[in-house]
Motif scaffolding. Structure first.
Motif, PDB file in Angstrom:
ATOM      1  N   ALA A 150      13.586  25.127 -15.012  1.00  0.00           N
ATOM      2  CA  ALA A 150      13.717  25.415 -13.614  1.00  0.00           C
ATOM      3  C   ALA A 150      14.709  24.833 -13.017  1.00  0.00           C
ATOM      4  CB  ALA A 150      12.513  25.471 -12.697  1.00  0.00           C
ATOM      5  N   LEU A 151      14.843  23.163 -13.185  1.00  0.00           N
ATOM      6  CA  LEU A 151      15.944  22.428 -12.820  1.00  0.00           C
ATOM      7  C   LEU A 151      17.388  22.673 -13.419  1.00  0.00           C
ATOM      8  CD1 LEU A 151      14.144  19.067 -12.591  1.00  0.00           C
ATOM      9  CD2 LEU A 151      14.976  20.321 -10.576  1.00  0.00           C
ATOM     10  N   ALA A 152      17.332  23.070 -14.686  1.00  0.00           N
ATOM     11  CA  ALA A 152      18.591  23.500 -15.539  1.00  0.00           C
ATOM     12  C   ALA A 152      19.105  24.848 -14.762  1.00  0.00           C
ATOM     13  CB  ALA A 152      18.303  23.655 -16.961  1.00  0.00           C
ATOM     14  N   ALA A 153      18.152  25.795 -14.511  1.00  0.00           N
ATOM     15  CA  ALA A 153      18.704  27.174 -13.987  1.00  0.00           C
ATOM     16  C   ALA A 153      19.591  26.850 -12.571  1.00  0.00           C
ATOM     17  CB  ALA A 153      17.529  27.859 -13.808  1.00  0.00           C
ATOM     18  N   LEU A 154      19.253  25.733 -11.951  1.00  0.00           N
ATOM     19  CA  LEU A 154      20.091  25.559 -10.766  1.00  0.00           C
ATOM     20  C   LEU A 154      21.505  25.665 -10.943  1.00  0.00           C
ATOM     21  CD1 LEU A 154      17.718  22.988  -8.907  1.00  0.00           C
ATOM     22  CD2 LEU A 154      18.131  25.383  -8.452  1.00  0.00           C
ATOM     23  N   ASP A 155      22.025  25.131 -12.022  1.00  0.00           N
ATOM     24  CA  ASP A 155      23.320  25.034 -12.276  1.00  0.00           C
ATOM     25  C   ASP A 155      23.993  26.123 -13.351  1.00  0.00           C
ATOM     26  OD1 ASP A 155      23.712  22.544 -10.875  1.00  0.00           O
ATOM     27  OD2 ASP A 155      22.956  21.573 -12.593  1.00  0.00           O
ATOM     28  N   GLU A 156      23.061  26.992 -13.867  1.00  0.00           N
ATOM     29  CA  GLU A 156      23.444  27.849 -14.864  1.00  0.00           C
ATOM     30  C   GLU A 156      24.466  29.239 -14.062  1.00  0.00           C
ATOM     31  OE1 GLU A 156      20.275  29.310 -17.092  1.00  0.00           O
ATOM     32  OE2 GLU A 156      19.689  27.248 -17.805  1.00  0.00           O
TER      33      GLU A 156
END
Length: 178
Positions: A150-156
């Motif tokens: 979820a945290l990685a998806a913030l920047d995708e």
């Protein structure tokens, strides 16, 4: 902390009342009638959920307000977002509760979409304003890997799709057998 109430404008208060009290089982317990900011007046109806005097869904019947002929009552129509993006969800405690809501909605003449999202299982229908409402059962738990994803998806900036739903089924009221 939890919320106290969600307040929405009503296109047809009689239809909203029939749906939320008659079908959903929420009890109308209070109305506040007062002037509305910007002009006109409104009736603010509060429906108690689950017999809990601290959790409500509320609806405004607006009268004599500027521009009321142009109001959009479906949240997605108003926001110009895809259908189902803006919706509200209520929780259930068991798979049987979820099935009971699906059957109740179908028996009331409403189409129902069922989705097993792999971590929660949901049934959806629309209220008289056209808004999508959901009953949802959490069926999984959350791991540290889920949080990292979820945290990685913030920047995708490109789609990195989640696994597809385990189940998706449309239950049409016209096919409901009871």
């Amino acid at each position: 902390m939890s919320y106290h109430h969600l307040a929405l404008a009503a296109k047809d208060m009689a239809g909203i009342h029939a749906f939320y009290e008659g079908i959903m089982g929420f009890e109308l317990v209070k109305v506040e009638i007062a002037p509305v900011m910007g002009g006109g007046w409104g009736k603010h109806f509060f429906y108690r959920m689950d017999g809990d005097d601290s959790k409500f869904i509320a609806f405004w019947e607006l009268n004599d307000t500027p521009g009321q002929d142009e109001y959009a009552y479906d949240l997605n129509e108003a926001a110009k977002t895809p259908q189902g993006t803006n919706h509200y969800s209520f929780s259930v405690d068991s798979p049987q509760d979820l099935e009971n809501w699906r059957k109740k909605w179908n028996a009331a003449g409403l189409d129902v979409l069922e989705i097993d999202h792999n971590w929660c299982h949901s049934v959806y229908t629309r209220d008289p304003n056209g808004n999508m409402i959901e009953y949802c059962l959490t069926t999984g738990s959350f791991t540290e890997d889920d949080r990292k994803r979820a945290l990685a998806a913030l920047d995708e900036q490109e789609m990195n799709a989640s696994p597809p739903p385990a189940k998706m089924k449309q239950w049409l009221a016209s096919e409901y057998q009871g």
